[in-house]
Design a protein around this motif. Structure first.
Motif, mmCIF file in Angstrom:
data_model
loop_
_atom_site.group_PDB
_atom_site.id
_atom_site.type_symbol
_atom_site.label_atom_id
_atom_site.label_comp_id
_atom_site.label_asym_id
_atom_site.label_seq_id
_atom_site.Cartn_x
_atom_site.Cartn_y
_atom_site.Cartn_z
ATOM 1 N N VAL A 92 0.842 -1.202 0.000
ATOM 2 C CA VAL A 92 0.000 0.000 0.000
ATOM 3 C C VAL A 92 0.876 1.251 0.000
ATOM 4 O O VAL A 92 0.586 2.228 -0.702
ATOM 5 N N GLY A 93 1.973 1.227 0.761
ATOM 6 C CA GLY A 93 2.895 2.363 0.755
ATOM 7 C C GLY A 93 3.500 2.581 -0.622
ATOM 8 O O GLY A 93 3.611 3.720 -1.088
ATOM 9 N N ALA A 94 3.881 1.495 -1.292
ATOM 10 C CA ALA A 94 4.482 1.604 -2.623
ATOM 11 C C ALA A 94 3.467 2.046 -3.667
ATOM 12 O O ALA A 94 3.783 2.789 -4.588
ATOM 13 N N PHE A 116 0.415 3.674 -3.101
ATOM 14 C CA PHE A 116 -0.374 4.878 -2.837
ATOM 15 C C PHE A 116 0.366 5.962 -2.061
ATOM 16 O O PHE A 116 -0.155 7.061 -1.899
ATOM 17 N N GLY A 117 1.557 5.652 -1.543
ATOM 18 C CA GLY A 117 2.317 6.637 -0.789
ATOM 19 C C GLY A 117 2.083 6.526 0.713
ATOM 20 O O GLY A 117 1.133 5.895 1.173
ATOM 21 N N ARG A 118 2.993 7.150 1.477
ATOM 22 C CA ARG A 118 2.957 7.034 2.945
ATOM 23 C C ARG A 118 1.696 7.649 3.551
ATOM 24 O O ARG A 118 1.030 7.028 4.379
ATOM 25 N N LEU A 119 1.355 8.858 3.150
ATOM 26 C CA LEU A 119 0.206 9.531 3.762
ATOM 27 C C LEU A 119 -1.095 8.817 3.437
ATOM 28 O O LEU A 119 -1.945 8.631 4.306
ATOM 29 N N LYS A 120 -1.260 8.421 2.167
ATOM 30 C CA LYS A 120 -2.504 7.735 1.797
ATOM 31 C C LYS A 120 -2.584 6.346 2.409
ATOM 32 O O LYS A 120 -3.665 5.785 2.556
ATOM 33 N N GLY A 121 -1.423 5.775 2.759
ATOM 34 C CA GLY A 121 -1.414 4.446 3.356
ATOM 35 C C GLY A 121 -1.544 4.446 4.865
ATOM 36 O O GLY A 121 -1.698 3.393 5.482
ATOM 37 N N LEU A 122 -1.505 5.644 5.480
ATOM 38 C CA LEU A 122 -1.509 5.721 6.938
ATOM 39 C C LEU A 122 -2.800 5.184 7.547
ATOM 40 O O LEU A 122 -2.775 4.439 8.529
ATOM 41 N N ARG A 129 -6.234 -5.052 -6.111
ATOM 42 C CA ARG A 129 -6.193 -3.597 -5.912
ATOM 43 C C ARG A 129 -4.760 -3.078 -5.958
ATOM 44 O O ARG A 129 -4.479 -2.031 -6.542
ATOM 45 N N ILE A 130 -3.850 -3.814 -5.336
ATOM 46 C CA ILE A 130 -2.447 -3.397 -5.301
ATOM 47 C C ILE A 130 -1.821 -3.518 -6.687
ATOM 48 O O ILE A 130 -1.141 -2.613 -7.164
ATOM 49 N N ALA A 131 -2.061 -4.646 -7.347
ATOM 50 C CA ALA A 131 -1.444 -4.889 -8.658
ATOM 51 C C ALA A 131 -1.923 -3.905 -9.710
ATOM 52 O O ALA A 131 -1.172 -3.546 -10.627
ATOM 53 N N ALA A 154 -6.665 4.715 -2.120
ATOM 54 C CA ALA A 154 -5.975 3.723 -1.299
ATOM 55 C C ALA A 154 -6.989 2.951 -0.464
ATOM 56 O O ALA A 154 -8.064 3.472 -0.135
ATOM 57 N N PRO A 155 -6.667 1.690 -0.115
ATOM 58 C CA PRO A 155 -7.569 0.941 0.770
ATOM 59 C C PRO A 155 -7.839 1.717 2.058
ATOM 60 O O PRO A 155 -6.932 2.339 2.606
ATOM 61 N N ARG A 156 -9.073 1.680 2.521
ATOM 62 C CA ARG A 156 -9.461 2.422 3.727
ATOM 63 C C ARG A 156 -9.026 1.676 4.991
ATOM 64 O O ARG A 156 -8.594 0.532 4.938
#
Length: 200
Positions: free
Chosen positions: A29-31, A33-39, A88-90, A106-108
């Motif tokens: 998820v970090g890769a 969508f990014g750190r903030l969206k993955g938090l 979703r990730i792929a 990003a996943p909620r």
């Protein structure tokens, strides 16, 4: 007590920090969508492990799995959910490929909760930690609460590190083709880790 605490901490970091469905999914998820969206996803994942601790610690998991025919249904539902998350990730677009308003969502947080609740490794790890160590002899309730608090701190540290690793990859791999390959690789690793835990 300090020797037992040190052993417990080492085991907690080893069991929760090693590659598995939770750690690989939060890195993915970090890769993607990014750190903030993955938090939010990471916090949901951590809260889900908290629920697993309650389920294992109170014996609810054993009672549920003792119901005839229920275990295969739970396994099937978990596999379907992992397949959905891997897809979703792929299929997530590269972070640099789309403007913010059109990027895939990003996943909620609740997706993280569901993943933890459907992760066989989480139940096995919590079972091993809570049955294999005694930090406060003669005080089972305080012992359980202490172990739960320590494990939750460890989970937050581990998940933050894995999210950062994934986000670091996202910053490095801005090329759309490379980003797609990383997303697919994370999705495959996620499914492989589930297969190893569930059927290995």
């Amino acid at each position: 007590m300090f020797d037992e605490l040190a052993s417990f901490l080492i085991a907690a970091f080893a069991l929760t920090g090693s590659p598995g469905p939770n750690t690989l999914s939060v890195a993915a998820v970090g890769a993607s969508f990014g750190r903030l969206k993955g938090l939010n996803y990471m916090l949901g994942l951590s809260a889900g492990v908290g629920l697993v601790i309650v389920i294992v610690g109170t014996g609810i998991s054993g009672a549920i799995l003792a119901i005839p025919g229920l275990a295969p249904l739970i396994t099937a539902a978990a596999v379907l959910y992992f397949l959905y998350l891997a897809w979703r990730i792929a299929t997530a677009p590269p972070l640099s490929g789309l403007p913010d308003e059109t990027r895939a969502r990003a996943p909620r947080w609740y997706a993280g909760v569901l993943l933890s609740l459907s992760n066989p490794k989480a139940y096995a790890a919590m079972g091993a930690l809570f049955s294999g160590y005694t930090l406060l002899p003669g005080a089972p309730v305080q012992d359980g609460l202490t172990k739960a608090a320590i494990v939750m701190v460890v989970i937050l540290i581990v998940n933050t590190l894995w999210l950062s690793v994934g986000a670091g990859l996202a910053q490095t791999l801005r090329n759309p083709k490379a980003s797609r390959m990383v997303n697919i690789a994370f999705a495959v690793l996620l499914l492989a880790s589930v297969a190893l835990v569930a059927f290995g």
